[in-house]
Design a protein around this motif. Structure first.
Motif, mmCIF file in Angstrom:
data_model
loop_
_atom_site.group_PDB
_atom_site.id
_atom_site.type_symbol
_atom_site.label_atom_id
_atom_site.label_comp_id
_atom_site.label_asym_id
_atom_site.label_seq_id
_atom_site.Cartn_x
_atom_site.Cartn_y
_atom_site.Cartn_z
ATOM 1 N N TYR A 150 39.225 35.236 54.734
ATOM 2 C CA TYR A 150 40.067 34.942 53.570
ATOM 3 C C TYR A 150 41.251 34.067 53.980
ATOM 4 O O TYR A 150 41.598 33.094 53.300
ATOM 5 N N ARG A 167 39.929 34.870 44.489
ATOM 6 C CA ARG A 167 40.443 36.065 43.791
ATOM 7 C C ARG A 167 40.031 36.067 42.322
ATOM 8 O O ARG A 167 39.738 37.117 41.768
ATOM 9 N N ALA A 225 36.407 37.034 42.038
ATOM 10 C CA ALA A 225 36.225 38.455 42.342
ATOM 11 C C ALA A 225 36.437 39.329 41.117
ATOM 12 O O ALA A 225 35.964 40.473 41.077
ATOM 13 N N GLU A 226 37.133 38.814 40.103
ATOM 14 C CA GLU A 226 37.377 39.587 38.888
ATOM 15 C C GLU A 226 36.158 39.621 37.980
ATOM 16 O O GLU A 226 36.106 40.419 37.048
ATOM 17 N N PHE A 283 31.798 32.872 50.652
ATOM 18 C CA PHE A 283 32.413 33.694 49.614
ATOM 19 C C PHE A 283 31.573 33.662 48.343
ATOM 20 O O PHE A 283 31.625 34.586 47.536
ATOM 21 N N MET A 324 29.105 36.184 43.951
ATOM 22 C CA MET A 324 29.917 36.810 44.983
ATOM 23 C C MET A 324 29.435 38.248 45.182
ATOM 24 O O MET A 324 29.243 38.987 44.211
ATOM 25 N N ARG A 329 29.301 42.086 45.640
ATOM 26 C CA ARG A 329 30.174 43.076 44.998
ATOM 27 C C ARG A 329 31.150 43.716 45.995
ATOM 28 O O ARG A 329 32.269 44.082 45.613
ATOM 29 N N ALA A 357 33.877 41.200 46.532
ATOM 30 C CA ALA A 357 34.684 41.146 45.308
ATOM 31 C C ALA A 357 35.615 42.352 45.213
ATOM 32 O O ALA A 357 36.780 42.220 44.826
ATOM 33 N N SER A 358 35.108 43.517 45.597
ATOM 34 C CA SER A 358 35.940 44.718 45.584
ATOM 35 C C SER A 358 37.124 44.575 46.534
ATOM 36 O O SER A 358 38.259 44.957 46.214
ATOM 37 N N LEU A 392 38.576 41.743 47.484
ATOM 38 C CA LEU A 392 39.532 40.765 46.960
ATOM 39 C C LEU A 392 40.303 41.310 45.761
ATOM 40 O O LEU A 392 41.493 41.027 45.601
ATOM 41 N N ARG A 393 39.641 42.091 44.917
ATOM 42 C CA ARG A 393 40.361 42.695 43.782
ATOM 43 C C ARG A 393 41.432 43.654 44.280
ATOM 44 O O ARG A 393 42.531 43.738 43.719
#
Length: 460
Positions: free
Chosen positions: A57, A69, A72-73, A103, A116, A118, A121-122, A124-125
């Protein structure tokens, strides 16, 4: 772990960090409070994996981090290109960077950027939650900036990028839909912002139970957060009423529409545009319930107000003329309906043009009245014009074109012009017979297909 190794490999290939630095981190000699907090918040992700994610990152540019980011949402489904186009910070350089560092992975093409994982993504969230920027959203308070940006991006697609009413766009919007649904489960802001669009899309595609379910959810949030008289709440009420109407629950639709009208009159006044729209919606429901005098009274009031406030040539005035003509037609006053329809068509042609959808609707309505008056040649002439324009503008397979062909086919059959009827049948309606009914949208195409099948069956 395979995901982490792949991302770590990309970090090494791209020169993200020297190997020595990565080894020091792996030995635990360089822990950080942020990673400790992330590890506590994400116990399902091993600490070594979070280290790898963090290294990669930090290798991204500032723009790449911001883009990662936001992605990731979204839901773990493939990310459509149209979503990236709705956001300013996804230039080709950033897209290449995200894919170059893994990514975003997966097959590219056919309007899809990739997906992305999961777990990533988790991670980054959680970074956004723990230390990312926040924004204030009216009525909904503080939201993660990345989450708010993702919601607005999806909203922009529905608002500006693709017409949800056009079946040709449904495949594209079908790729956006899971992301809108996911964002709606994350926050009330996401649900209130995107739920209405999801509802009208589901309704347009014939998924009325789905539209009703999400409509009720959105209305619940709007009432609780915004209040009973807020415009968004009233809009949600009308959307739900429309779905109930489509499901045949006319008493349920009428109850809601009466509530909306009462608030509109009290808050906005009798002649406000939104009040007149609410009156028009209620009149349509009254007509469908068989209360033709009640519907006519309201429609005459709306038409009089729109003529006075907007003028004779405003599109809303033209719509009101069509609505009143419809009710007169239902009451058996064909001469009165025809007079208003001819006036509406004349104005629509002059103001909107011959090929505008509202002009074509006015032409179709007049043709139906002429047919009811047994002026079949007059109806045929107009229906041929409508079919020619829709075929040229929309294409032969567009639902509106097929419906126009069906209307002309029936008129030609009534005129006993078997040769012309066969030509229309072969060109436009045979392909409809060959399609799976489950794939036919909107629903009236299924009704046309069923009638065609009955006509094609041998008579005893």
């Amino acid at each position: 772990l395979p995901l982490a190794l792949e991302i770590l490999n990309r970090a090494l290939v791209n020169g993200a960090r020297p190997v020595g630095e990565i080894l020091r981190r792996a030995r635990g000699n360089e822990t950080t409070p942020e990673l400790d907090e992330l590890a506590d918040a994400l116990p399902e992700i091993p600490r070594g994996v979070t280290e790898t994610f963090e290294i990669s990152y930090r290798a991204l540019s500032v723009e790449g981090q911001k883009a990662a980011r936001l992605l990731a949402e979204l839901a773990p489904d493939p990310i459509p290109e149209i979503l990236l186009e709705a956001v300013k910070f996804f230039p080709p350089k950033v897209r290449a960077e995200l894919r170059g560092h893994s990514f975003v992975t997966g097959v590219v093409g056919d309007g899809v950027f990739g997906a992305m994982h999961r777990v990533l993504a988790s991670f980054l969230r959680e970074k956004s939650r723990l230390g990312g920027k926040v924004v204030k959203v009216e009525h909904f308070g503080t939201q993660r900036a990345a989450h708010a940006a993702a919601v607005r991006a999806v909203e922009s697609v529905f608002q500006h990028k693709s017409d949800w009413q056009d079946p040709r766009n449904w495949k594209l919007l079908g790729r956006v839909r899971p992301h809108a649904e996911f964002l709606g489960t994350v926050s009330e802001f996401g649900l209130a912002t995107l739920g209405g669009w999801l509802g009208v899309l589901a309704s347009a595609q014939g998924d009325l139970p789905g539209a009703r379910k999400i409509g009720e959810q959105v209305l619940g949030v709007c009432r609780r957060v915004l209040g009973e008289e807020h415009p968004e709440t009233l809009g949600s009420m009308q959307n739900l009423a429309t779905t109930l109407w489509s499901q045949g629950d006319l008493p349920g639709a009428r109850k809601i529409e009466e509530q909306v009208l009462d608030v509109r009159r009290r808050v906005l006044g009798e002649e406000h545009a939104d009040t007149l729209t609410a009156m028009n919606n209620l009149a349509s429901t009254l007509r469908d319930q068989g209360d033709l005098p009640g519907a006519r009274k309201i429609e005459e009031q709306v038409l009089d107000a729109r003529r006075r406030v907007l003028g004779e040539e405003h599109p809303n005035t033209i719509h009101s003329m069509g609505n009143l003509a419809h009710t007169l037609w239902a009451q058996g006053d064909l001469a009165g309906a025809r007079k208003i329809q001819e006036q509406a068509l004349d104005v629509s042609r002059r103001v909107l043009g011959e090929e505008h959808p509202d002009t074509l609707t006015s032409m179709n309505n007049l043709a139906q009245t002429l047919k009811a008056q047994r002026d079949l040649p007059g109806a045929r002439k107009i229906q041929e014009q409508v079919l020619d324009i829709r075929r040229r503008v929309l294409g032969e397979e567009h639902p509106d074109t097929v419906v126009s062909a069906w209307n002309l086919f029936r008129t030609l059959s009534d005129l006993k012009d078997e040769k012309a009827a066969k030509q229309v049948f072969t060109a436009y309606l045979v392909p409809l017979l060959e399609r799976d009914p489950a794939t036919l949208l909107p629903a009236n195409l299924r009704k046309i297909q069923a009638e065609l099948q009955l006509r094609s069956e041998p008579q005893p």
